[in-house]
Design a protein around this motif. Sequence first.
Motif, PDB file in Angstrom:
ATOM      1  N   UNK A  32       0.668  -1.110  -0.195  1.00  0.00           N
ATOM      2  CA  UNK A  32      -0.384   0.003   0.275  1.00  0.00           C
ATOM      3  C   UNK A  32       0.761   1.470  -0.070  1.00  0.00           C
ATOM      4  N   UNK A  33       0.570   2.555  -0.540  1.00  0.00           N
ATOM      5  CA  UNK A  33       1.133   4.127   0.141  1.00  0.00           C
ATOM      6  C   UNK A  33       0.686   4.343   1.064  1.00  0.00           C
ATOM      7  N   UNK A  34       1.987   4.907   1.259  1.00  0.00           N
ATOM      8  CA  UNK A  34       1.861   5.267   2.268  1.00  0.00           C
ATOM      9  C   UNK A  34       2.397   6.872   2.571  1.00  0.00           C
ATOM     10  N   UNK A  35       2.063   7.784   3.099  1.00  0.00           N
ATOM     11  CA  UNK A  35       2.127   9.262   2.677  1.00  0.00           C
ATOM     12  C   UNK A  35       3.077   9.556   4.219  1.00  0.00           C
ATOM     13  N   UNK A  36       3.762  10.404   4.355  1.00  0.00           N
ATOM     14  CA  UNK A  36       4.202  11.072   6.207  1.00  0.00           C
ATOM     15  C   UNK A  36       4.491  12.011   5.642  1.00  0.00           C
ATOM     16  N   UNK A  37       2.997  12.373   6.968  1.00  0.00           N
ATOM     17  CA  UNK A  37       2.076  13.494   6.877  1.00  0.00           C
ATOM     18  C   UNK A  37       3.862  14.658   7.471  1.00  0.00           C
ATOM     19  N   UNK A  38       4.061  14.234   8.489  1.00  0.00           N
ATOM     20  CA  UNK A  38       5.180  15.230   8.497  1.00  0.00           C
ATOM     21  C   UNK A  38       5.948  15.464   7.845  1.00  0.00           C
ATOM     22  N   UNK A  39       6.725  14.840   6.877  1.00  0.00           N
ATOM     23  CA  UNK A  39       7.012  15.658   5.591  1.00  0.00           C
ATOM     24  C   UNK A  39       6.824  16.340   4.585  1.00  0.00           C
ATOM     25  N   UNK A  40       5.296  15.870   4.304  1.00  0.00           N
ATOM     26  CA  UNK A  40       5.162  16.188   3.234  1.00  0.00           C
ATOM     27  C   UNK A  40       4.135  17.419   3.342  1.00  0.00           C
ATOM     28  N   UNK A  41       4.246  18.671   2.419  1.00  0.00           N
ATOM     29  CA  UNK A  41       4.605  19.775   2.331  1.00  0.00           C
ATOM     30  C   UNK A  41       2.783  20.321   1.732  1.00  0.00           C
ATOM     31  N   UNK A  84      10.322  13.439  -0.926  1.00  0.00           N
ATOM     32  CA  UNK A  84       9.837  12.032  -0.544  1.00  0.00           C
ATOM     33  C   UNK A  84       9.286  11.376   0.418  1.00  0.00           C
ATOM     34  N   UNK A  85       7.773  12.235  -0.245  1.00  0.00           N
ATOM     35  CA  UNK A  85       6.737  11.904   1.473  1.00  0.00           C
ATOM     36  C   UNK A  85       6.337  10.214   0.906  1.00  0.00           C
ATOM     37  N   UNK A  86       6.526   9.756  -0.076  1.00  0.00           N
ATOM     38  CA  UNK A  86       5.329   9.030  -0.336  1.00  0.00           C
ATOM     39  C   UNK A  86       6.672   7.531  -0.817  1.00  0.00           C
ATOM     40  N   UNK A  87       5.830   6.808  -0.302  1.00  0.00           N
ATOM     41  CA  UNK A  87       6.163   5.381  -0.154  1.00  0.00           C
ATOM     42  C   UNK A  87       5.275   4.312  -0.516  1.00  0.00           C
ATOM     43  N   UNK A  88       5.991   2.804  -0.406  1.00  0.00           N
ATOM     44  CA  UNK A  88       5.017   1.714   0.257  1.00  0.00           C
ATOM     45  C   UNK A  88       5.438   0.766   1.353  1.00  0.00           C
ATOM     46  N   UNK A  89       4.924   0.474   1.414  1.00  0.00           N
ATOM     47  CA  UNK A  89       5.197  -0.319   3.118  1.00  0.00           C
ATOM     48  C   UNK A  89       6.062  -1.590   2.589  1.00  0.00           C
ATOM     49  N   UNK A  90       5.892  -2.065   1.772  1.00  0.00           N
ATOM     50  CA  UNK A  90       6.770  -3.197   0.435  1.00  0.00           C
ATOM     51  C   UNK A  90       9.059  -2.873   0.601  1.00  0.00           C
ATOM     52  N   UNK A 113      -6.633  17.801  -3.271  1.00  0.00           N
ATOM     53  CA  UNK A 113      -6.221  18.753  -2.203  1.00  0.00           C
ATOM     54  C   UNK A 113      -7.612  18.865  -1.439  1.00  0.00           C
ATOM     55  N   UNK A 114      -7.619  19.554  -0.255  1.00  0.00           N
ATOM     56  CA  UNK A 114      -8.712  19.462   0.230  1.00  0.00           C
ATOM     57  C   UNK A 114      -8.751  21.291  -0.397  1.00  0.00           C
ATOM     58  N   UNK A 115     -10.284  21.430  -0.693  1.00  0.00           N
ATOM     59  CA  UNK A 115     -10.680  22.668  -1.401  1.00  0.00           C
ATOM     60  C   UNK A 115     -10.878  23.690  -0.317  1.00  0.00           C
ATOM     61  N   UNK A 116     -10.648  23.569   0.756  1.00  0.00           N
ATOM     62  CA  UNK A 116     -10.774  24.814   2.185  1.00  0.00           C
ATOM     63  C   UNK A 116      -9.336  24.894   2.500  1.00  0.00           C
ATOM     64  N   UNK A 117      -9.129  23.663   2.539  1.00  0.00           N
ATOM     65  CA  UNK A 117      -7.335  23.961   3.706  1.00  0.00           C
ATOM     66  C   UNK A 117      -6.122  23.621   2.966  1.00  0.00           C
TER      67      UNK A 117
END
Length: 134
Positions: free
Chosen positions: A76-85, A128-134, A101-105
């Motif tokens: 599965x795809x993993x998103x590192x929310x702390x690294x994501x800009x 590189x905030x997106x990766x896989x668990x594999x 992208x959320x339209x309001x935020x």
Amino acid sequence: MKKRVTLTFPKRTVQMAVTYRLAKDFNVAANIIRAQVAPNQIGKLVLDLLGDIDAIEAALEWMRSQDINVSLASREILIDEESCIDCGLCTGVCPTGALTLAPETFKLQFHRSRCVVCEQCIPTCPVQAISTNF
């Protein structure tokens, strides 16, 4: 029953009509999620197989007997929310709309149920905030 599998074809079997044979011989529907197939090269397919559990197992055995490497996909795809800009570059390459992208935020939203793990978002992310668990 539904199973996601990754098939790796040796050069000599890349021309084989696998999805046709799955439907005709095993009554198994194959939804192609990702394909990398070219003549005289190793090929890869990611498929969702849908059908009776016994029919799917028989189809998997047949593919293995044809020297096709079969592995069950549990990635599965993993998103590192702390690294994501929240730049949104990944949303432009996501073919299923799993990344928006959320339209309001203007914060990145990941709709896991829509994701087909095509991995197109991974090289697109500049931090590189997106990766896989594999």
